[in-house]
Enzyme design. Structure first.
Site, PDB file in Angstrom:
ATOM      1  N   MET A 108      -0.713 -30.316  20.185  1.00  0.00           N
ATOM      2  CA  MET A 108      -1.305 -29.106  20.601  1.00  0.00           C
ATOM      3  C   MET A 108      -2.633 -29.029  19.798  1.00  0.00           C
ATOM      4  O   MET A 108      -3.056 -27.881  19.892  1.00  0.00           O
ATOM      5  CB  MET A 108      -0.396 -28.121  20.587  1.00  0.00           C
ATOM      6  CG  MET A 108       0.027 -27.543  19.299  1.00  0.00           C
ATOM      7  SD  MET A 108       1.515 -26.552  19.452  1.00  0.00           S
ATOM      8  CE  MET A 108       0.695 -24.943  18.637  1.00  0.00           C
ATOM      9  N   PRO A 109      -2.875 -29.889  19.062  1.00  0.00           N
ATOM     10  CA  PRO A 109      -4.022 -29.415  18.248  1.00  0.00           C
ATOM     11  C   PRO A 109      -5.432 -29.483  19.167  1.00  0.00           C
ATOM     12  O   PRO A 109      -5.572 -29.952  20.156  1.00  0.00           O
ATOM     13  CB  PRO A 109      -4.319 -30.794  17.450  1.00  0.00           C
ATOM     14  CG  PRO A 109      -3.036 -31.471  17.374  1.00  0.00           C
ATOM     15  CD  PRO A 109      -2.249 -31.224  18.695  1.00  0.00           C
ATOM     16  N   PHE A 110      -6.302 -28.625  18.707  1.00  0.00           N
ATOM     17  CA  PHE A 110      -7.492 -28.210  19.336  1.00  0.00           C
ATOM     18  C   PHE A 110      -8.571 -28.769  18.555  1.00  0.00           C
ATOM     19  O   PHE A 110      -8.727 -28.468  17.226  1.00  0.00           O
ATOM     20  CB  PHE A 110      -7.570 -26.797  19.590  1.00  0.00           C
ATOM     21  CG  PHE A 110      -9.235 -26.731  20.267  1.00  0.00           C
ATOM     22  CD1 PHE A 110      -9.488 -27.297  21.411  1.00  0.00           C
ATOM     23  CD2 PHE A 110     -10.223 -26.076  19.620  1.00  0.00           C
ATOM     24  CE1 PHE A 110     -10.799 -27.247  21.954  1.00  0.00           C
ATOM     25  CE2 PHE A 110     -11.257 -25.712  20.078  1.00  0.00           C
ATOM     26  CZ  PHE A 110     -11.714 -26.391  21.293  1.00  0.00           C
TER      27      PHE A 110
END
Length: 135
Positions: free
Chosen positions: A1-3
Site C-alpha cells: 500500500m505504499p504511495f
C-alpha cells in the site's frame, strides 16, 4: 500500500527512463517491504530548474542535476534492515536500469497507520469494521 512520489528536474529523464524508475521502485518494495505486486501507486513530478533545490554535497554525497527524490508513504512497522535493504537495492538497480548515479538517489520514508488510507469510495479499506466502531 505504499504511495510513491518521485521528483526530478524536468527534461532530465525521458519516458523510458521513468518507466524503469517505476519498475525498479516496485521491485524493491516487493522484495523488501513484502508489498503485493499489484499494489502500485506512484506519481512522478518534473520540476523546472528554478523549482528544484538541493545541496550538491551534503553529508559528503556528490549530487548532480540527475538527482531524484523518492518519497515513500507507507504503513509503519518495517525494520531498519528492511529499510536499508530497500535503499541499497534502489540505488544499485537504478544505477543499472536507468542508468543513473547512485549518489543521485535520495529516499525518504514517511510512515502512518491503516486508518490513514482510503483507496477510493470514501472507505478506509485497510481497517476492519470492528476497529471503526471501537474508536
Amino acid at each position: 500500500m505504499p504511495f510513491i512520489r518521485v521528483s526530478y528536474m524536468e527534461q532530465h529523464y525521458g519516458e523510458v527512463q521513468l518507466k524503469h524508475i517505476s519498475q525498479v521502485i516496485m521491485k524493491a518494495l516487493v522484495d523488501h517491504f513484502n508489498v503485493p505486486e499489484d499494489d502500485c501507486f506512484q506519481a512522478f513530478h518534473a520540476h523546472k530548474k528554478e523549482e528544484f533545490y538541493y545541496h550538491p554535497h551534503y553529508l559528503n554525497v556528490q549530487r548532480s542535476d540527475g538527482l531524484i527524490f523518492i518519497h515513500i508513504t507507507c504503513k509503519s512497522g518495517r525494520s531498519i534492515r528492511q529499510k536499508t535493504g530497500l535503499y541499497q537495492q534502489l540505488a544499485q538497480q537504478l544505477s543499472i536500469e536507468v542508468p543513473m548515479r547512485q549518489e543521485d538517489v535520495f529516499i525518504v520514508i514517511n510512515e502512518n497507520e491503516f486508518a490513514d488510507w482510503s483507496f477510493g469510495n470514501g472507505i478506509a479499506q485497510m481497517i476492519s469494521v470492528s476497529e471503526e466502531v471501537s474508536e
